[in-house]
Design a protein around this motif. Structure first.
Motif, PDB file in Angstrom:
ATOM      1  N   THR A  42       0.847  -1.191   0.000  1.00  0.00           N
ATOM      2  CA  THR A  42       0.000   0.000   0.000  1.00  0.00           C
ATOM      3  C   THR A  42       0.882   1.241   0.000  1.00  0.00           C
ATOM      4  O   THR A  42       1.909   1.289   0.675  1.00  0.00           O
ATOM      5  CB  THR A  42      -0.909   0.025   1.244  1.00  0.00           C
ATOM      6  OG1 THR A  42      -1.778  -1.110   1.215  1.00  0.00           O
ATOM      7  CG2 THR A  42      -1.738   1.303   1.312  1.00  0.00           C
ATOM      8  N   LYS A  43       0.471   2.261  -0.773  1.00  0.00           N
ATOM      9  CA  LYS A  43       1.167   3.542  -0.753  1.00  0.00           C
ATOM     10  C   LYS A  43       0.143   4.666  -0.708  1.00  0.00           C
ATOM     11  O   LYS A  43      -0.735   4.768  -1.573  1.00  0.00           O
ATOM     12  CB  LYS A  43       2.053   3.712  -1.988  1.00  0.00           C
ATOM     13  CG  LYS A  43       2.849   5.005  -1.983  1.00  0.00           C
ATOM     14  CD  LYS A  43       3.799   5.089  -0.795  1.00  0.00           C
ATOM     15  CE  LYS A  43       4.558   6.412  -0.750  1.00  0.00           C
ATOM     16  NZ  LYS A  43       5.457   6.489   0.427  1.00  0.00           N
ATOM     17  N   LYS A  44       0.285   5.494   0.343  1.00  0.00           N
ATOM     18  CA  LYS A  44      -0.589   6.654   0.498  1.00  0.00           C
ATOM     19  C   LYS A  44       0.223   7.934   0.415  1.00  0.00           C
ATOM     20  O   LYS A  44       1.346   8.002   0.907  1.00  0.00           O
ATOM     21  CB  LYS A  44      -1.325   6.600   1.843  1.00  0.00           C
ATOM     22  CG  LYS A  44      -2.302   5.432   1.963  1.00  0.00           C
ATOM     23  CD  LYS A  44      -3.094   5.520   3.254  1.00  0.00           C
ATOM     24  CE  LYS A  44      -4.124   4.388   3.335  1.00  0.00           C
ATOM     25  NZ  LYS A  44      -4.956   4.480   4.548  1.00  0.00           N
ATOM     26  N   THR A  54      -4.827   7.416  -1.661  1.00  0.00           N
ATOM     27  CA  THR A  54      -4.246   6.071  -1.718  1.00  0.00           C
ATOM     28  C   THR A  54      -3.937   5.739  -3.168  1.00  0.00           C
ATOM     29  O   THR A  54      -4.850   5.539  -3.976  1.00  0.00           O
ATOM     30  CB  THR A  54      -5.198   5.016  -1.131  1.00  0.00           C
ATOM     31  OG1 THR A  54      -5.499   5.367   0.227  1.00  0.00           O
ATOM     32  CG2 THR A  54      -4.568   3.642  -1.166  1.00  0.00           C
ATOM     33  N   GLU A 112      -3.330   0.123  -3.153  1.00  0.00           N
ATOM     34  CA  GLU A 112      -3.989  -0.395  -1.954  1.00  0.00           C
ATOM     35  C   GLU A 112      -3.953  -1.918  -1.918  1.00  0.00           C
ATOM     36  O   GLU A 112      -4.500  -2.591  -2.797  1.00  0.00           O
ATOM     37  CB  GLU A 112      -5.436   0.096  -1.902  1.00  0.00           C
ATOM     38  CG  GLU A 112      -6.170  -0.300  -0.625  1.00  0.00           C
ATOM     39  CD  GLU A 112      -7.544   0.323  -0.536  1.00  0.00           C
ATOM     40  OE1 GLU A 112      -8.205   0.122   0.501  1.00  0.00           O
ATOM     41  OE2 GLU A 112      -7.959   1.012  -1.489  1.00  0.00           O
ATOM     42  N   LYS A 163       9.163   4.099  -0.554  1.00  0.00           N
ATOM     43  CA  LYS A 163       8.929   3.281   0.624  1.00  0.00           C
ATOM     44  C   LYS A 163       7.428   3.054   0.789  1.00  0.00           C
ATOM     45  O   LYS A 163       6.647   4.002   0.818  1.00  0.00           O
ATOM     46  CB  LYS A 163       9.483   3.978   1.875  1.00  0.00           C
ATOM     47  CG  LYS A 163       9.360   3.144   3.138  1.00  0.00           C
ATOM     48  CD  LYS A 163       9.977   3.873   4.329  1.00  0.00           C
ATOM     49  CE  LYS A 163       9.859   3.037   5.606  1.00  0.00           C
ATOM     50  NZ  LYS A 163      10.443   3.750   6.775  1.00  0.00           N
ATOM     51  N   THR A 188       3.791   2.516   2.347  1.00  0.00           N
ATOM     52  CA  THR A 188       3.106   2.879   3.588  1.00  0.00           C
ATOM     53  C   THR A 188       2.848   1.629   4.418  1.00  0.00           C
ATOM     54  O   THR A 188       2.924   1.651   5.649  1.00  0.00           O
ATOM     55  CB  THR A 188       1.770   3.584   3.271  1.00  0.00           C
ATOM     56  OG1 THR A 188       2.022   4.708   2.427  1.00  0.00           O
ATOM     57  CG2 THR A 188       1.092   4.056   4.542  1.00  0.00           C
ATOM     58  N   LYS A 189       2.588   0.542   3.714  1.00  0.00           N
ATOM     59  CA  LYS A 189       2.330  -0.757   4.363  1.00  0.00           C
ATOM     60  C   LYS A 189       2.680  -1.858   3.382  1.00  0.00           C
ATOM     61  O   LYS A 189       2.651  -1.657   2.166  1.00  0.00           O
ATOM     62  CB  LYS A 189       0.849  -0.866   4.752  1.00  0.00           C
ATOM     63  CG  LYS A 189       0.484  -2.108   5.556  1.00  0.00           C
ATOM     64  CD  LYS A 189      -1.015  -2.174   5.820  1.00  0.00           C
ATOM     65  CE  LYS A 189      -1.781  -2.563   4.572  1.00  0.00           C
ATOM     66  NZ  LYS A 189      -3.218  -2.826   4.839  1.00  0.00           N
TER      67      LYS A 189
END
Length: 280
Positions: A8-10, A15, A18, A52, A54-55
């Motif tokens: 995930t990248k925000k 977002t 996801e 990097k 987010t999750k």
């Protein structure tokens, strides 16, 4: 070879990607297919360690990918969406510069460069400045740069964007040759026919989410191998999908008053059926 887990990248409240999950096997050619803004480039940047997450996590050959993992980076070739050439240098000089970045010895890089010039059909342009090349030739030079370190994994982000049809077909031949060499390839594109023609598997991504992942043939078979496309009294194009041509013909008799065609189902039909908007 590549394992993507809950990636995930925000960016603030937005977002971009996801909960992406994806497994890429050795020697496979995977197409990441979606419209502009779907999250393709963001996903690629996380896979190569430029962003990097987010999750989530990315593992390449069992190693966790991050910006500082030089062992994995040495096995990767990257062809970005935007030109990464030094326009003032010649074709040959661009390749020498790339070889030096990978610390390839001078006695070795000359042979590698000559092979790449031949492979990319750039021999006659070796002394031209990169700025003098056509869009298709510049793309071929970018691919040559990415291959200078003989990577095992190749990431291509929209490699034929802005290239005319002749240049695009030549690049397709290069990509097919790379696949025959056993390279593991991940291609992002919004050209449906490109993914259908080149890829062993395609992943559909839209609004940051991967929602389908299979071979082009199976995806089309699931929807129905034949499409009846017709223009109705509301001036709207409709699509009906059928497993057999006979079933499509039977249906067409019920819409004889409309303009219609019976054709093979395409990957664009599959994507449109899921998202109700075409990839342009």
């Amino acid at each position: 070879m590549i394992e993507v887990i809950n990636l995930t990248k925000k960016f603030g409240d937005f977002t971009a990607v996801e909960d992406a999950n994806l497994t890429i096997n050795y020697g496979s050619f995977i197409g990441l297919l979606g419209p502009n803004g779907a999250g393709k480039t963001t996903l690629i940047k996380m896979l190569i360690g430029l962003l990097k997450p987010t999750k989530g996590e990315v593992f390449i050959e069992g190693q966790k990918m991050n910006r500082h993992n030089n062992d994995i980076k040495s096995k990767i070739g990257i062809i970005p969406q935007h030109t990464n050439l030094d326009k003032e240098l010649t074709v040959y000089e661009n390749l020498v510069f790339a070889a030096r970045l990978f610390k390839i010895k001078k006695k070795d890089h000359g042979i590698k460069i000559e092979k790449l010039l031949h492979f990319m059909e750039l021999e006659k342009s070796r002394d031209k400045q990169a700025s003098q090349l056509s869009g298709g030739m510049q793309r071929k030079l970018m691919i040559a740069k990415a291959l200078i370190n003989e990577p095992e994994i190749i990431f291509l982000d929209e490699p034929t964007v802005g290239v005319d049809i002749n240049g695009r077909r030549k690049i397709w031949d290069i990509l097919k040759a790379m696949r025959s060499m056993g390279k593991t390839i991940l291609l992002t594109t919004h050209y449906i026919e490109e993914a259908d023609y080149l890829c062993d598997e395609v992943c559909f991504i839209d609004q940051g989410r991967i929602f389908e992942n299979d071979t082009p043939a199976i995806l089309k078979e699931r929807l129905g191998e034949y499409t009846v496309e017709y223009f109705d009294e509301n001036l709207k194009t409709n699509y009906k999908y059928f497993d057999t041509r006979a079933d499509a013909i039977v249906f067409s008799k019920s819409i004889e008053n409309f303009t219609y065609t019976i054709r093979d189902t395409t990957l664009e039909d599959v994507f449109y059926n899921f998202t109700n908007r075409k990839v342009m």
